[in-house]
Scaffold this active site. Structure first.
Site, PDB file in Angstrom:
ATOM      1  N   GLY A 220       0.532  -1.455  -0.030  1.00 39.02           N
ATOM      2  CA  GLY A 220       0.174  -0.066  -0.130  1.00 39.02           C
ATOM      3  C   GLY A 220       0.923   0.939   0.069  1.00 39.02           C
ATOM      4  O   GLY A 220       0.430   2.381  -0.765  1.00 39.02           O
ATOM      5  N   MET A 221       1.461   1.689   0.632  1.00 39.54           N
ATOM      6  CA  MET A 221       2.284   2.659   0.972  1.00 39.54           C
ATOM      7  C   MET A 221       4.027   2.507  -0.096  1.00 39.54           C
ATOM      8  O   MET A 221       3.770   3.388  -1.725  1.00 39.54           O
ATOM      9  CB  MET A 221       3.565   2.662   1.901  1.00 39.54           C
ATOM     10  CG  MET A 221       2.471   3.033   3.240  1.00 39.54           C
ATOM     11  SD  MET A 221       1.884   4.362   2.631  1.00 39.54           S
ATOM     12  CE  MET A 221       0.453   4.253   2.034  1.00 39.54           C
TER      13      MET A 221
ATOM     14  N   CYS B 279      -2.167  16.962  -2.343  1.00 39.24           N
ATOM     15  CA  CYS B 279      -0.673  17.875  -2.594  1.00 39.24           C
ATOM     16  C   CYS B 279      -0.421  18.176  -1.572  1.00 39.24           C
ATOM     17  O   CYS B 279      -1.268  18.652  -0.295  1.00 39.24           O
ATOM     18  CB  CYS B 279      -1.116  18.971  -3.683  1.00 39.24           C
ATOM     19  SG  CYS B 279      -2.747  20.299  -2.940  1.00 39.24           S
TER      20      CYS B 279
END
Length: 563
Positions: A177-178, A411
């Site tokens: 997932g990371m 962001c």
């Protein structure tokens, strides 16, 4: 004690549109985000409630999940639901500006804060590992870490390669997932990458979601592809199925010289997240149930060999860094005395951003409508018109990042900008420009919300790496400020005993009350990061605090003495 029922053969997806299941958008948001964490397009192993990061879960077991859902559906706007390690333990009368949910996951008294004790509690049904955004219901898939990884690679390019990664390649491992964000982040930064992963299913998932471009058949094929693409300056990501503890030492033996080396395997959890060399995944999972001590030792022996290879690259002068999975600590425990000779990514590349409260700001369209995200992308550009780097990121994200579950965007923005954007999003909901409310949250990996001496707070200049008052204060302040839900976790990213961290989510439902909460939360939350770094003596943070008008009594006193 809660019974353990961790497997259910079903499929969960968050509701979309404007029809409410719960009593208000505040509780509907928590309900949808919990369910979104377990969407099969989002979670790593949703049928066992695992979202990402080894065993990072959204709820302790399915009985707890069902009760959380029931509680959120019936929760009133003057009540707060308490979650203890993935289990709903109480509903209390509070007030309309209090959080609707307060979450504490995986927290242990320090003397007992280790994997051995946690695993005993976990087996008894008394605890749950929440990772960072798994148990706090704000995971958005691999996009959640893509920009942070991208910013890291870009900064490394500035420091080591004159600002361009064209014709360069990154060696790394882990496509969970990371780690699954790494290949796309490298590509967006202009570099090729070789991404080692021991589970073919994870490679398949990253190929499907376009985070990885190609898969090599073997190491020779992978190196041939790297040579071809770097020679032409084309940024392509290549996956290779194999074990990093075997492949990295082989690359060292061959004299192969990557341009950059890092790692995002789940080394933080040797029992569940790192495959010992010579083993297959099925054997690893089976033996973990019956021989945990043997499995942990075997995994850590392999990690030591992995880190020895990373040290060899470091000694060749190749930029090598830990990407926050605690693999250096695991190797050090096994006798690799110089494991910390290469740095973590935060002190090497990211800390100046943290000093200004800049970190992973994310939002999710509860409508399920991608157009809502595209409209907010445009709003970000309009409100921050002079940041070409941010605009470039948003353009690349729209082109290359596939939404997983509910449409979302991330962001990196800082103090001042977050509140401005949040209030604008709330106004877009009020005016009907957005078709439904949005939630705003962040990773726990942020400037003021984590104490992690081997990651976010590594090598603090005042030596305060292990002081964990800061994430506690962050959680308390976000609660007082009116965040919709607040979480306080232990062990995320680097494992038990090595981190404490907090998270928050606030809902933009278009109301005046929401605007007041958003203004408080999205100012105070990043301000704690500036405060934490100013307190540690970082000039960038001190200057930011002064520019933003923060009231930091001891920092002001120190500056007064200097002048």
């Amino acid at each position: 004690m809660t019974t353990q029922n961790r497997f259910r053969d079903n499929e969960i997806r968050a509701p979309q549109g404007t029809q409410l299941t719960a009593k208000s958008w505040l509780t509907e948001a928590a309900l949808r985000m919990l369910m979104n964490n377990l969407d099969p397009d989002v979670a790593e192993n949703p049928k066992e409630l695992v979202v990402y990061g080894g065993i990072g879960r959204a709820a302790r077991n399915w009985e707890c999940y069902d009760k959380i859902v029931e509680s959120l559906i019936n929760l009133n706007d003057d009540e707060t639901l308490l979650i203890q390690s993935g289990k709903p333990v109480g509903i209390f009368k509070t007030h309309s500006n209090a959080p609707r949910v307060l979450i504490a996951n995986s927290n242990l008294v320090p003397h007992w804060a280790n994997w051995e004790h946690f695993n005993e509690l976990d087996a008894k049904g008394l605890a749950m590992y929440g990772q960072m955004t798994a148990g706090s219901w704000i995971y958005i898939g691999s996009q959640g870490i893509v920009q942070g990884t991208y910013e890291t690679f870009v900064e490394a390019g500035r420091q080591h390669f004159g600002g361009s990664l064209k014709g360069r390649w990154v060696l790394t491992a882990g496509l969970g997932g990371m780690g699954g964000a790494q290949p796309l982040a490298a590509t967006l930064a202009g570099a090729c990458s070789l991404n080692i992963e021991c589970q073919q299913s994870r490679i398949d998932f990253r190929l499907k979601t376009r985070y990885v471009d190609e898969q090599a058949t073997d190491l020779d094929d992978a190196l041939a592809r790297i040579e071809k693409y770097t020679a032409t300056g084309v940024a392509v990501s290549i996956a290779l199925c194999g074990n990093a503890a075997e492949i990295l030492p082989e690359l060292v033996r061959r004299g192969v010289r990557p341009d950059m080396v890092t790692d995002q395997t789940s080394a933080h959890d040797p029992l569940n997240g790192y495959l010992p060399k010579g083993w297959n995944w099925e054997e690893y999972r089976q033996r973990a149930q019956h021989e945990p001590a043997l499995v942990i030792n075997a995994a850590k022996i392999s990690m030591a060999e992995h880190v020895e290879a990373m040290l060899a690259f470091h000694n060749m002068g190749i930029p090598t860094f830990d990407y926050g999975n605690n693999i250096r600590q695991m190797a050090h425990d096994m006798g690799v005395i110089r494991a910390f000779d290469f740095p973590g990514f935060v002190p090497a590349y990211i800390r100046p951003l943290f000093c200004r409260g800049i970190g992973p700001f994310r939002w999710v369209a509860l409508s399920g409508n991608p157009d809502d995200i595209y409209k907010t992308d445009a709003k970000v550009k309009a409100l921050i018109p002079d940041d070409a780097h941010l605009h470039h990121w948003l353009d690349m994200a729209r082109e290359r990042i596939r939404f997983q579950g509910l449409p979302a965007r991330i962001c990196w923005v800082g103090l001042g900008q977050r509140a401005k954007l949040g209030l604008a999003f709330n106004e877009m909901v009020r005016s009907g420009e957005l078709s439904a409310p949005v939630v705003i949250g962040r990773d726990h990996l942020d400037s003021g919300s984590v104490a992690s001496p081997n990651r976010e707070t590594e090598a603090m200049q005042d030596g305060s790496d292990a002081v964990s008052d800061w994430p506690l204060l962050n959680a308390l302040l976000n609660t007082a400020s009116g965040a919709t839900w607040v979480s306080l976790h232990h062990g995320g990213g680097v494992g038990m005993g090595f981190s404490q961290h907090s998270g928050m989510v606030v809902v933009c439902d278009g109301s005046d009350e929401a605007a007041e909460r958003i203004a408080r939360v999205l100012h105070n939350d990043p301000a704690t990061g500036v405060m934490r770094h100013a307190d540690a003596g970082y000039d960038i943070a001190v200057n930011c605090a002064q520019e933003q008008g923060l009231n930091l009594p001891m920092v002001a006193a120190t500056q007064g003495k200097k002048s």
